[in-house]
Design a protein around this motif. Structure first.
Motif, PDB file in Angstrom:
ATOM      1  N   ALA A 113       0.846  -1.206   0.000  1.00 52.37           N
ATOM      2  CA  ALA A 113       0.000   0.000   0.000  1.00 52.37           C
ATOM      3  C   ALA A 113       0.874   1.246   0.000  1.00 52.37           C
ATOM      4  N   PRO A 114       0.488   2.285  -0.739  1.00 51.90           N
ATOM      5  CA  PRO A 114       1.393   3.404  -1.009  1.00 51.90           C
ATOM      6  C   PRO A 114       1.510   4.515   0.043  1.00 51.90           C
ATOM      7  N   ASN A 115       0.687   4.501   1.082  1.00 51.49           N
ATOM      8  CA  ASN A 115       0.889   5.480   2.152  1.00 51.49           C
ATOM      9  C   ASN A 115       0.215   4.969   3.417  1.00 51.49           C
ATOM     10  N   PHE A 116       0.422   5.662   4.525  1.00 52.52           N
ATOM     11  CA  PHE A 116      -0.100   5.215   5.817  1.00 52.52           C
ATOM     12  C   PHE A 116      -1.612   5.041   5.801  1.00 52.52           C
ATOM     13  N   ARG A 117      -2.273   6.064   5.277  1.00 50.42           N
ATOM     14  CA  ARG A 117      -3.730   6.048   5.327  1.00 50.42           C
ATOM     15  C   ARG A 117      -4.299   4.828   4.604  1.00 50.42           C
ATOM     16  N   ARG A 118      -3.768   4.571   3.404  1.00 45.83           N
ATOM     17  CA  ARG A 118      -4.270   3.429   2.626  1.00 45.83           C
ATOM     18  C   ARG A 118      -3.873   2.111   3.274  1.00 45.83           C
ATOM     19  N   LYS A 119      -2.667   2.069   3.794  1.00 42.45           N
ATOM     20  CA  LYS A 119      -2.184   0.816   4.376  1.00 42.45           C
ATOM     21  C   LYS A 119      -3.022   0.432   5.590  1.00 42.45           C
ATOM     22  N   LEU A 120      -3.246   1.423   6.476  1.00 43.73           N
ATOM     23  CA  LEU A 120      -4.039   1.180   7.673  1.00 43.73           C
ATOM     24  C   LEU A 120      -5.470   0.797   7.311  1.00 43.73           C
ATOM     25  N   ALA A 121      -6.051   1.527   6.356  1.00 45.99           N
ATOM     26  CA  ALA A 121      -7.437   1.250   5.966  1.00 45.99           C
ATOM     27  C   ALA A 121      -7.563  -0.148   5.373  1.00 45.99           C
ATOM     28  N   LEU A 122      -6.596  -0.523   4.539  1.00 50.11           N
ATOM     29  CA  LEU A 122      -6.657  -1.836   3.914  1.00 50.11           C
ATOM     30  C   LEU A 122      -6.487  -2.946   4.953  1.00 50.11           C
ATOM     31  N   MET A 123      -5.598  -2.737   5.902  1.00 49.79           N
ATOM     32  CA  MET A 123      -5.446  -3.710   6.992  1.00 49.79           C
ATOM     33  C   MET A 123      -6.771  -3.871   7.725  1.00 49.79           C
ATOM     34  N   ALA A 124      -7.407  -2.736   8.028  1.00 52.27           N
ATOM     35  CA  ALA A 124      -8.661  -2.769   8.784  1.00 52.27           C
ATOM     36  C   ALA A 124      -9.768  -3.425   7.974  1.00 52.27           C
ATOM     37  N   LYS A 125      -9.792  -3.131   6.678  1.00 55.90           N
ATOM     38  CA  LYS A 125     -10.831  -3.707   5.835  1.00 55.90           C
ATOM     39  C   LYS A 125     -10.695  -5.220   5.739  1.00 55.90           C
ATOM     40  N   VAL A 126      -9.490  -5.695   5.461  1.00 54.32           N
ATOM     41  CA  VAL A 126      -9.277  -7.136   5.336  1.00 54.32           C
ATOM     42  C   VAL A 126      -9.533  -7.823   6.683  1.00 54.32           C
ATOM     43  N   GLN A 127      -9.137  -7.157   7.744  1.00 57.47           N
ATOM     44  CA  GLN A 127      -9.440  -7.682   9.078  1.00 57.47           C
ATOM     45  C   GLN A 127     -10.948  -7.818   9.276  1.00 57.47           C
ATOM     46  N   ASP A 128     -11.697  -6.839   8.820  1.00 58.86           N
ATOM     47  CA  ASP A 128     -13.158  -6.901   8.904  1.00 58.86           C
ATOM     48  C   ASP A 128     -13.685  -8.122   8.162  1.00 58.86           C
ATOM     49  N   GLU A 129     -13.117  -8.423   6.989  1.00 64.25           N
ATOM     50  CA  GLU A 129     -13.599  -9.572   6.202  1.00 64.25           C
ATOM     51  C   GLU A 129     -13.395 -10.864   6.998  1.00 64.25           C
ATOM     52  N   VAL A 130     -12.226 -10.984   7.616  1.00 63.64           N
ATOM     53  CA  VAL A 130     -11.973 -12.163   8.455  1.00 63.64           C
ATOM     54  C   VAL A 130     -12.975 -12.179   9.613  1.00 63.64           C
ATOM     55  N   GLY A 131     -13.228 -11.021  10.175  1.00 69.15           N
ATOM     56  CA  GLY A 131     -14.199 -10.898  11.255  1.00 69.15           C
ATOM     57  C   GLY A 131     -15.600 -11.292  10.816  1.00 69.15           C
ATOM     58  N   HIS A 132     -15.958 -10.904   9.591  1.00 75.06           N
ATOM     59  CA  HIS A 132     -17.277 -11.261   9.078  1.00 75.06           C
ATOM     60  C   HIS A 132     -17.386 -12.764   8.890  1.00 75.06           C
ATOM     61  N   ALA A 133     -16.322 -13.375   8.400  1.00 76.99           N
ATOM     62  CA  ALA A 133     -16.325 -14.832   8.265  1.00 76.99           C
ATOM     63  C   ALA A 133     -16.608 -15.459   9.624  1.00 76.99           C
TER      64      ALA A 133
END
Lengths: 126, 254, 331
Positions: free
Chosen positions: C79-99
């Motif tokens: 991911a190309p900057n902090f904001r995107r990296k953190l958001a993407l981590m949180a989003k993918v974490q949410d997907e695991v959480g939804h599972a």
């Protein structure tokens, strides 16, 4: 396999060697029920369940799965098997059969009316 | 003076940056869903801490956090080699042992920083302690349990400890001009922090048979130089991946 | 009267029991409850077919989430900057959480998580087809976070009006968490669309590749779909595939055009008379090929999940309590 994902490439060749996986019963551990108290003064509320090997890890993991993005001041976990509950067939246990208004404020709406009537009867005598 | 402050802050920030990055490699690949989720939070926390440390420098008129993280040449980094190490063979024993050793150091570091005479650092450290408390709880709960569970778990954790041992000690490599930094009251000496760290980890590792004698000076020397700009052999690949998108269009907004 | 929930073995074994063979009184009460808008809870009497279909649906949804974590997970380290990296981590974490949430909801119906995962890994249970495509570039993650999540949200908000309590509760939380995904995805797309020529080109290329899978996302056309009257009656299926697809097109095609992007469908337009979107046939043959295992990433997706499970086996086994016994989760 030539994955586009560098993480997956790093897991090779080990990754491709795993062809069949069979999880055994309880392979993902037993379950705990999770309760969250959102604010001080509020009730702890059931929010779901999770798989954990013991109560401490259940609490550690529940914090992130159940309180990561929502407000929480306290967290409880209980093994699912420790909970007893009423069956669906017995939902009628909770329905009263007779008028129980004697224990509700609405059961006492007529006191005032009775007093008014009594005072009205007294008036001609005074 | 500013250069010393910068070195101190970059050491702290760069450690967090790459620790968070390495932890994040596990998201979606963890040993069980619930732990995957918990570990992902730790990865985010560390990454956010890095950003917050860099911001102190930004507030002094220096580069932005993104510039610090994404636009530096290797020798300008100050990260310990421990955090640059890959997740070898996706071994969760390594992930957990590294997390344990690193977060113990963080606990000591943050506690020390709350007393820093450099106020922005003291204030930040105070804030970060609540997240760090969770990391430490998570790490020691796992190590305590896995350490006394099966032979396989113990064997894997021992092997992980052996691999990481000298790197963990090297976390406390003295900073360049450390005497000036200590004199200024910004942070206690590295040796002092190290002693506190040992006192923290030994009582947990020993009962589960995962303690061993400190590494020799010779062993540690293989892992030194980090705070002076010497990168581990793993850095280049790490940073190439880290900057793959940002470097593709250096002047773009993402 | 009081006790642990025991899902009777025959509840799971009797998959074949037809609705007509069910106790007519109980069935009528069950259907009346649903008609009143009340939720069915895990300990209620329910027809075998209802239980079976719900398990299939919720399980598939759970598998989609854990597999769905993989295409975007690809790009976290880059991911190309902090904001995107953190958001993407949180989003993918949410997907695991939804599972996790969805497996738990399905578990209340009596199928264990281990059995569900075994069925995923053996290829027996399916997951959403769209995740069998690769996230080739950073722009792919933007398109996925915006448009695939948009599709998922339409699906989820529809199903959140369903009849099964645990699933509805899981979906309410999922919908709330997904709202940030959509915003993040759109923000990402806007930055690329308003960026450098190379960023715009990367974005357009990603959209070109993801458009057809997006058209397949809601499933085959209603004309090709199987009889679902009972599922509609029981509020398991709450909208048709075409209805949801139309909703998606109506909400997002104008927004895509507003960004100055083109959609690789030469006839795509909204018919002013019918108010319905008209689109070119999106090649349903490809859909069937991919869902049956011949997509670009099918092998990889399952191989990665097998790897994650097997790799984590020693961890789970090390801590598994010796005296544990399984009880179906509560709600």
């Amino acid at each position: 396999m030539m994955s586009l994902d560098p993480r997956i490439r790093r897991a090779e060749p080990y990754l491709s060697q795993i062809t069949e996986v069979q999880l055994e019963p309880l392979g993902h551990w037993p379950t705990y029920e999770v309760f969250v108290q959102r604010t001080r003064g509020g009730h702890a509320q059931h929010v779901g369940s999770l798989h954990a090997p013991d109560p401490d890890l259940a609490l550690v993991m529940a914090k992130e799965q159940y309180a990561r993005r929502s407000q929480c001041v306290a967290l409880w976990v209980v093994p699912t098997h420790a909970i007893l509950w009423t069956s669906a067939e017995d939902e009628d246990l909770f329905q009263p059969a007779t008028d129980k208004s004697y224990r509700e404020p609405q059961g006492y709406l007529n006191s005032r009316e009775r007093l008014e009537k009594y005072r009205d009867r007294l008036k001609p005598l005074s | 003076m500013l250069e010393n402050l910068q070195t101190l802050i970059l050491s702290l920030a760069d450690d967090e940056l790459f620790m968070g990055h390495r932890h994040a490699e596990w998201i979606g690949l963890g040993p069980i869903l619930e732990e995957d989720i918990a570990f992902a939070s730790i990865a985010q926390d560390e990454t956010g801490h890095a950003q917050a440390y860099y911001q102190i420098l930004t507030d002094l008129g220096l580069s932005t956090p993104d510039e610090w993280a994404f636009r530096r040449e290797p020798k300008a980094f100050r990260s310990a080699h421990l955090v640059e190490l890959p997740n070898f063979d996706y071994d969760y024993a390594i992930a957990l042992m590294r997390h344990f050793l690193y977060d113990a150091a963080e606990k000591v570091r943050l506690q020390a920083l709350t007393q820093s005479t450099y106020e922005p650092l003291a204030l930040l450290a105070k804030r970060l302690q609540s997240e760090e408390k969770y990391h430490w709880l998570h790490a020691r709960t796992w190590i305590e349990r896995l350490g006394r569970s099966t032979e396989e778990a113990h064997h894997r954790l021992s092997a992980a400890r052996n691999l990481l041992w000298p790197y963990a000690w090297a976390l406390f490599e003295p900073l360049p001009n450390e005497s000036e930094i200590v004199e200024a009251g910004w942070i206690p000496p590295s040796r002092t922090q190290q002693a506190e760290w040992v006192a923290l980890i030994q009582p947990i590792l020993e009962p589960v048979g995962l303690w061993k004698a400190p590494p020799t000076e010779a062993e540690i020397s293989q892992c030194l130089g980090a705070r002076h700009g010497v990168r581990s052999p793993y850095f280049d690949e790490l940073y190439a991946e880290f900057t793959e998108v940002s470097a593709s269009e250096p002047d773009a907004d993402w | 009267m009081y006790g642990n929930l025991v899902v009777r073995p025959e509840d799971i074994a009797n998959w074949g029991k037809k609705v007509q063979e069910e106790d007519p009184v109980k069935l009528a009460e069950f259907e009346a409850r649903i008609d009143r808008g009340e939720k069915i809870e895990p300990h209620d009497w329910m027809p075998f077919e209802y239980r079976r279909q719900l398990i299939r649906m919720i399980e598939q949804h759970a598998h989609s989430e854990i597999i769905g974590a993989l295409p975007e997970g690809t790009w976290i380290t880059r991911a190309p900057n902090f904001r995107r990296k953190l958001a993407l981590m949180a989003k993918v974490q949410d997907e695991v959480g939804h599972a996790q949430l969805l497996y738990s909801a399905a578990e209340t119906l009596g199928k264990t998580r281990e059995t569900m995962i075994n069925d995923l890994l053996s290829g027996k249970s399916k997951y959403s087809n769209i995740f069998n495509y690769p996230a080739k570039t950073w722009a792919d993650t933007a398109v996925i976070a915006w448009l695939v999540d948009a599709g998922a949200i339409i699906n989820q908000t529809t199903n959140a009006k369903g009849s099964y309590g645990p699933y509805v509760r899981a979906l309410e939380r999922i919908c709330w968490e997904e709202s940030f995904h959509l915003k993040y995805g759109y923000d990402n797309v806007v930055y690329l669309a308003t960026g450098t020529p190379q960023q715009r080109a990367m974005l357009q290329d990603a959209l070109n590749r993801w458009w057809r899978p997006l058209m397949h996302f809601f499933g085959p056309p209603d004309t090709q779909s199987v009889h679902t009257e009972k599922l509609v009656r029981w509020k398991v299926k709450l909208a048709t595939n075409d209805e949801m697809r139309q909703q998606f097109l109506d909400m997002y095609v104008p927004k895509i055009w507003e960004l100055g992007l083109t959609i690789p469908d030469p006839i795509l337009h909204k018919d002013p008379e019918t108010g319905k979107w008209v689109y070119a046939d999106p090649n349903w043959e490809e859909f069937w090929q991919v869902i049956n295992g011949n997509g670009p990433c099918n092998q990889e997706r399952l191989a990665v999940r097998r790897f994650a499970e097997e790799n984590g086996r020693w961890v789970r086994e090390a801590l598994r309590p010796k005296d544990a016994h399984y009880v179906t989760p509560l709600a």
